[in-house]
Design a protein around this motif. Structure first.
Motif, PDB file in Angstrom:
ATOM      1  N   THR A   1       0.853  -1.194   0.000  1.00  0.00           N
ATOM      2  CA  THR A   1       0.000   0.000   0.000  1.00  0.00           C
ATOM      3  C   THR A   1       0.890   1.245   0.000  1.00  0.00           C
ATOM      4  O   THR A   1       0.441   2.325  -0.350  1.00  0.00           O
ATOM      5  CB  THR A   1      -0.869   0.082   1.272  1.00  0.00           C
ATOM      6  OG1 THR A   1       0.000   0.057   2.411  1.00  0.00           O
ATOM      7  CG2 THR A   1      -1.866  -1.055   1.371  1.00  0.00           C
TER       8      THR A   1
ATOM      9  N   LEU B   1     -12.532  -3.407   1.484  1.00  0.00           N
ATOM     10  CA  LEU B   1     -12.909  -2.921   0.162  1.00  0.00           C
ATOM     11  C   LEU B   1     -13.046  -1.390   0.154  1.00  0.00           C
ATOM     12  O   LEU B   1     -12.522  -0.702  -0.724  1.00  0.00           O
ATOM     13  CB  LEU B   1     -14.207  -3.589  -0.321  1.00  0.00           C
ATOM     14  CG  LEU B   1     -14.084  -5.127  -0.456  1.00  0.00           C
ATOM     15  CD1 LEU B   1     -15.411  -5.749  -0.877  1.00  0.00           C
ATOM     16  CD2 LEU B   1     -12.990  -5.523  -1.447  1.00  0.00           C
TER      17      LEU B   1
ATOM     18  N   GLY C   1      -9.628   0.189   0.432  1.00  0.00           N
ATOM     19  CA  GLY C   1      -8.883   0.081  -0.830  1.00  0.00           C
ATOM     20  C   GLY C   1      -9.242   1.210  -1.780  1.00  0.00           C
ATOM     21  O   GLY C   1      -8.366   1.879  -2.350  1.00  0.00           O
TER      22      GLY C   1
ATOM     23  N   SER D   1      -8.490  -0.223   7.431  1.00  0.00           N
ATOM     24  CA  SER D   1      -8.568  -1.463   6.667  1.00  0.00           C
ATOM     25  C   SER D   1      -7.282  -2.278   6.801  1.00  0.00           C
ATOM     26  O   SER D   1      -7.127  -3.055   7.748  1.00  0.00           O
ATOM     27  CB  SER D   1      -8.866  -1.160   5.195  1.00  0.00           C
ATOM     28  OG  SER D   1      -7.838  -0.367   4.608  1.00  0.00           O
ATOM     29  N   TRP D   2      -6.352  -2.061   5.896  1.00  0.00           N
ATOM     30  CA  TRP D   2      -5.165  -2.919   5.863  1.00  0.00           C
ATOM     31  C   TRP D   2      -4.304  -2.804   7.116  1.00  0.00           C
ATOM     32  O   TRP D   2      -3.566  -3.727   7.431  1.00  0.00           O
ATOM     33  CB  TRP D   2      -4.336  -2.603   4.608  1.00  0.00           C
ATOM     34  CG  TRP D   2      -4.931  -3.234   3.403  1.00  0.00           C
ATOM     35  CD1 TRP D   2      -5.876  -2.702   2.574  1.00  0.00           C
ATOM     36  CD2 TRP D   2      -4.668  -4.558   2.909  1.00  0.00           C
ATOM     37  NE1 TRP D   2      -6.217  -3.600   1.589  1.00  0.00           N
ATOM     38  CE2 TRP D   2      -5.493  -4.741   1.775  1.00  0.00           C
ATOM     39  CE3 TRP D   2      -3.837  -5.599   3.308  1.00  0.00           C
ATOM     40  CZ2 TRP D   2      -5.487  -5.925   1.040  1.00  0.00           C
ATOM     41  CZ3 TRP D   2      -3.831  -6.779   2.572  1.00  0.00           C
ATOM     42  CH2 TRP D   2      -4.651  -6.926   1.451  1.00  0.00           C
TER      43      TRP D   2
ATOM     44  N   THR E   1      -7.031  -5.041  -3.726  1.00  0.00           N
ATOM     45  CA  THR E   1      -8.465  -4.924  -3.463  1.00  0.00           C
ATOM     46  C   THR E   1      -9.222  -6.025  -4.222  1.00  0.00           C
ATOM     47  O   THR E   1     -10.160  -6.638  -3.700  1.00  0.00           O
ATOM     48  CB  THR E   1      -8.962  -3.516  -3.848  1.00  0.00           C
ATOM     49  OG1 THR E   1      -8.116  -2.564  -3.189  1.00  0.00           O
ATOM     50  CG2 THR E   1     -10.392  -3.273  -3.426  1.00  0.00           C
TER      51      THR E   1
END
Ligand code: BGC
Length: 530
Positions: A302, A357, A360, A408-409, A471
């Motif tokens: 990322t 999602l 992303g 998220s990540w 993603t």
């Protein structure tokens, strides 16, 4: 629809898996202490970027970089002014040693339990802090970083697994995300401390920045001595009575028979496996192995650590003054922390996939905008003056990107690998995750400055392309594991459109937890679709 969504809401919807017991004060405290392991990691991530942008530090240890920077300040090529392999080695040496240490940590974690792995990490880390704070030359600096790395390797190998095993299934997202919350807190503290120590007259502020890492290290070292072992780990080591007592204690109820039976089955399967490193390569563990590698790989692709390590350097590149650069790093640190909180409080409701999602898409938008804005001003020559308002807009998009990562990540990058493994290969799997994470962190840290120097603003588009790939990977290959008890995960893979062929195709030896067999794929998939 293909993809994990088809099996999404998970087996947890079914009544039987929802074991009794909730968030007890005991488990809250244990999780809090364990999560401080994230503090030492976060502090390291945040501290090196700021320190390497301090003039007294640079002129003392990296005089050639200092020289180049001074020349660029008079209008030279901005993209290349911090490009030095020795300087990046200072940052990234920690990640190489963490990588190696995590492999050894697997046996410590499996044989002695999760808490002793944390303790070992804390002690090594403390010694590293002393060396760094007292550094007289580059060798002492890098040696100190290597010891810190060993500490991080041990902590990151044991803490996420500890949290996932302790947590009641329906709160696993929240409790495990506590680890990431501590990472972000560590990064923010480090940014604030750098901002303060940079102002210390006499040019020794960097020493304080490096030595203060001892504070979180002391917390995890002392704290780990008081941590209870997880019931899973106790059973794995054949201590059944203790495991049952512990399970009652952490769940705050005597009604633990069902969960206990599942843990016993998992413990038996685990004890039957004497070579976890070989076992994890078996076909039936393919989905978990792929996740153990792909999730940390993508997490680092990322490009988040470009911001975390080099925010002050990057902001300086964009034409901010020294102090303003450190301040902007504080802003991104704050956004990181607050957005992680969003994840802590929503993840168990909205699920892992939704956050992955959305995050992303948001990161993609941020990366593309930052690349375009920098490209429009600096072009390929790297020579430009940028107005304050323009630079503020760049920071804004960087924050948008950081927020996307942070819910998220960031947290899920540690949660998913720690929960999807069966007990017998969990420490080995987590070691692979830590090793890949550290390897990629090292690669990105080492490559970013030279790549920025060569690829210029296009570098941001490279990271954007990676975000598209990861993603899609989540959309297609990651089943929803929200609320699924940790020792019941096999059922989720069995119900997944792609992975089921690997898991069904069991290649024989070694008992499986009885639960998988009892539940059956049909039962699980049926529940999954509601
Ligand atoms: C990542 C780190 C990153 C941090 C940022 C963590 O999950 O593993 O590499 O620097 O998040 O908050």
């Amino acid at each position: 629809m293909v993809g994990g969504g088809a099996v999404a809401p998970s087996a947890s919807a079914g009544g039987r898996q929802d074991y009794p017991g909730g968030l007890t004060p005991f488990i809250f405290m244990a999780s809090l202490v364990a999560a401080t392991g994230g503090l030492i990691f976060g502090y390291d991530i945040g501290i090196s970027g700021g320190v390497t942008s301090m003039d007294p530090f640079l002129s003392r240890f990296f005089p050639s970089v200092y020289q180049k920077q001074a020349e660029a300040a008079d209008g030279g090529n901005q993209y290349c002014k911090f490009d030095s392999q020795l300087l990046t080695l200072f940052t990234s040496s920690l990640y190489v040693s963490a990588l190696v240490a995590s492999v050894f940590a697997a046996s410590v974690t499996r044989t002695f339990g999760r808490k002793w792995s944390m303790f070992a990490g804390g002690v090594t880390f403390l010694v590293g802090c002393v060396l760094n704070g007292a550094a007289l030359n580059v060798t002492m600096l890098i040696l100190g970083r290597v010891l810190l790395g060993i500490g991080v390797g041990f902590a990151n190998q044991s803490v996420p697994v500890y949290l996932s095993e302790m947590a009641p299934a329906r709160m696993r997202g929240m409790l495990n995300n506590g680890f990431q919350l501590m990472i972000t807190l560590g990064i923010l503290f480090a940014n604030l401390i750098n901002y303060g120590t940079d102002r210390i007259a006499g040019g020794w502020g960097w020493r304080l920045s490096l030595a203060l890492a001892a504070v979180p290290a002391a917390i995890i070292t002392i704290g780990s001595l008081f941590l209870p072992d997880t019931p899973n780990s106790l059973l794995e080591r054949g201590r059944a009575d203790e495991a049952k007592r512990m399970l009652r204690r952490v769940r705050g109820t005597d009604d633990v028979a069902t969960e206990y039976d599942d843990l016993v089955a998992a413990g038996e399967a685990s004890r039957a496996v004497s070579h976890p490193w070989r076992d994890i390569l078996r076909r039936k563990h393919r989905p978990q192995l792929v996740m153990a590698v792909a999730i940390p790989l993508f997490q680092q692709l990322t490009g988040i650590n470009v911001i975390m390590f080099y925010a002050p350097v990057l902001f300086k590149t964009l034409g901010f003054g020294g102090s303003a650069s450190l301040m902007s790093a504080v802003i991104t640190g704050l956004v990181n922390l607050v957005s992680t909180l969003v994840s802590v409080f929503t993840v168990d409701r909205v699920g892992w996939r939704a956050l992955f999602l959305e995050g992303g898409v948001q990161m993609l938008a941020g990366q593309v905008a930052v690349g375009a804005l920098i490209g429009a001003k600096f072009g390929f020559s790297g020579v430009a003056e940028i107005p304050k308002a323009y630079a503020a807009i760049v920071v804004l998009f960087i924050c948008l990107y950081v927020a996307g990562f942070a819910w998220s990540w960031g947290p899920l990058g540690w949660l998913v690998p720690s929960e999807v493994m069966p007990l017998e290969v969990r420490p080995a799997g987590q070691s692979i995750t830590v090793a890949v994470n550290m390897l990629m962190t090292f690669a990105v840290a080492q490559a970013f400055l030279p790549m920025l120097c060569r690829l210029k603003f296009v570098l941001f588009f490279v990271f954007a392309a990676c975000v598209v790939v990861m993603t899609l990977f989540i959309a297609l290959f990651l089943p929803e594991t929200k609320g699924v008890p940790i020792e019941d995960m096999t059922a989720v893979w069995k119900a997944h459109w792609y992975w089921k062929r690997f898991v069904d195709d069991d290649d024989g030896d070694g008992p499986r937890p009885t639960r998988d067999i009892e539940m059956g794929v049909v039962g699980c998939a049926g529940k999954a679709n509601n």
